[in-house]
Scaffold this motif. Structure first.
Motif, PDB file in Angstrom:
ATOM      1  N   ALA A  31       0.801  -1.230   0.000  1.00  0.00           N
ATOM      2  CA  ALA A  31       0.000   0.000   0.000  1.00  0.00           C
ATOM      3  C   ALA A  31       0.835   1.282   0.000  1.00  0.00           C
ATOM      4  N   GLY A  32       2.153   1.156   0.039  1.00  0.00           N
ATOM      5  CA  GLY A  32       3.003   2.336   0.072  1.00  0.00           C
ATOM      6  C   GLY A  32       3.226   2.823   1.497  1.00  0.00           C
ATOM      7  N   GLU A  33       4.162   3.729   1.624  1.00  0.00           N
ATOM      8  CA  GLU A  33       4.520   4.291   2.930  1.00  0.00           C
ATOM      9  C   GLU A  33       3.381   5.180   3.434  1.00  0.00           C
ATOM     10  N   PRO A  34       2.850   4.863   4.616  1.00  0.00           N
ATOM     11  CA  PRO A  34       1.774   5.716   5.130  1.00  0.00           C
ATOM     12  C   PRO A  34       2.334   7.028   5.646  1.00  0.00           C
ATOM     13  N   TYR A  56      -8.358  13.363  20.239  1.00  0.00           N
ATOM     14  CA  TYR A  56      -7.041  12.903  19.794  1.00  0.00           C
ATOM     15  C   TYR A  56      -7.258  11.966  18.624  1.00  0.00           C
ATOM     16  N   GLY A  57      -6.519  12.181  17.557  1.00  0.00           N
ATOM     17  CA  GLY A  57      -6.692  11.319  16.401  1.00  0.00           C
ATOM     18  C   GLY A  57      -5.478  11.280  15.510  1.00  0.00           C
ATOM     19  N   LYS A  58      -5.649  10.570  14.406  1.00  0.00           N
ATOM     20  CA  LYS A  58      -4.573  10.405  13.434  1.00  0.00           C
ATOM     21  C   LYS A  58      -5.150  10.466  12.031  1.00  0.00           C
ATOM     22  N   ILE A  59      -4.363  11.012  11.119  1.00  0.00           N
ATOM     23  CA  ILE A  59      -4.712  11.000   9.702  1.00  0.00           C
ATOM     24  C   ILE A  59      -3.692  10.126   9.007  1.00  0.00           C
ATOM     25  N   SER A  60      -4.196   9.130   8.277  1.00  0.00           N
ATOM     26  CA  SER A  60      -3.336   8.202   7.561  1.00  0.00           C
ATOM     27  C   SER A  60      -4.134   7.555   6.442  1.00  0.00           C
ATOM     28  N   ALA A  61      -3.491   7.323   5.324  1.00  0.00           N
ATOM     29  CA  ALA A  61      -4.105   6.624   4.191  1.00  0.00           C
ATOM     30  C   ALA A  61      -5.403   7.286   3.745  1.00  0.00           C
ATOM     31  N   GLY A  62      -5.473   8.603   3.876  1.00  0.00           N
ATOM     32  CA  GLY A  62      -6.633   9.334   3.392  1.00  0.00           C
ATOM     33  C   GLY A  62      -7.844   9.289   4.314  1.00  0.00           C
ATOM     34  N   TRP A  63      -7.653   8.826   5.539  1.00  0.00           N
ATOM     35  CA  TRP A  63      -8.733   8.765   6.518  1.00  0.00           C
ATOM     36  C   TRP A  63      -8.277   9.373   7.832  1.00  0.00           C
ATOM     37  N   MET A  64      -9.226   9.983   8.538  1.00  0.00           N
ATOM     38  CA  MET A  64      -8.968  10.410   9.906  1.00  0.00           C
ATOM     39  C   MET A  64      -9.550   9.357  10.835  1.00  0.00           C
ATOM     40  N   PHE A  65      -8.774   8.956  11.825  1.00  0.00           N
ATOM     41  CA  PHE A  65      -9.238   8.046  12.862  1.00  0.00           C
ATOM     42  C   PHE A  65      -9.312   8.832  14.160  1.00  0.00           C
ATOM     43  N   ALA A  95      -7.416  18.255   4.900  1.00  0.00           N
ATOM     44  CA  ALA A  95      -6.348  17.301   4.584  1.00  0.00           C
ATOM     45  C   ALA A  95      -6.712  16.404   3.402  1.00  0.00           C
ATOM     46  N   GLY A  96      -7.914  16.581   2.847  1.00  0.00           N
ATOM     47  CA  GLY A  96      -8.334  15.778   1.693  1.00  0.00           C
ATOM     48  C   GLY A  96      -8.744  14.361   2.049  1.00  0.00           C
ATOM     49  N   CYS A  97      -9.174  14.142   3.273  1.00  0.00           N
ATOM     50  CA  CYS A  97      -9.562  12.795   3.702  1.00  0.00           C
ATOM     51  C   CYS A  97     -10.837  12.321   3.003  1.00  0.00           C
ATOM     52  N   THR A  98     -10.903  11.028   2.767  1.00  0.00           N
ATOM     53  CA  THR A  98     -12.096  10.379   2.236  1.00  0.00           C
ATOM     54  C   THR A  98     -13.189  10.340   3.288  1.00  0.00           C
TER      55      THR A  98
END
Length: 140
Positions: A31-34, A56-65, A95-98
């Motif tokens: 999937a490539g480097e996150p 508190y959260g994280k943005i990775s792979a086009g999603w916010m958790f 951030a352009g998240c899906t």
């Protein structure tokens, strides 16, 4: 190749890293480097300035958790949690998240998240016993 399997009830951080390293390498190959960005909005006590809650959260792979959302009981029902979620959603859009995803328990806030447009995409019944853990998302 013959391997031995050893059980431990006291794994170390080094054990975790040894297990994680080949998994991470495989995931990156597929999937490539996150690109991981950790984010937080802090609620501070006006007297002492100490952190008393927040998001508190994280943005990775086009999603916010959204990993954590905590509003002190004395502030609940006043729109503080909603404001935190609105700000998180604005950041996710910027951030352009899906979408945004999170998990919550039946005794926590599934109705709150539904009001904000989240839908259940998975659930784990009887976890903890007598309750349900919900996995929710909101597409942006």
């Amino acid at each position: 190749m013959t391997v031995s399997i050893e059980f431990t009830q006291s794994p170390t951080e080094q054990h975790r890293e040894a297990i994680l390293q080949p998994l991470r390498a495989y995931n990156i190959s597929q999937a490539g480097e996150p690109r991981l960005q950790t984010i937080a909005w802090l609620l501070r006590d006006p007297q002492g300035g100490e952190v008393i809650g927040g998001l508190y959260g994280k943005i990775s792979a086009g999603w916010m958790f959204i990993e954590l959302l905590s509003v002190p009981e004395s502030l609940r029902g006043q729109g503080v949690g909603r404001q935190l979620m609105i700000q998180a959603e604005a950041q996710a859009r910027s951030a352009g998240c899906t979408g945004i995803w999170l998990d919550t328990f039946s005794f926590q806030a599934p109705a709150f998240y539904r009001k904000l447009g989240f839908t259940v995409f998975g659930e784990l019944a009887d976890y903890p016993s007598g309750h349900t853990r919900y996995f929710m998302r909101k597409l942006l």
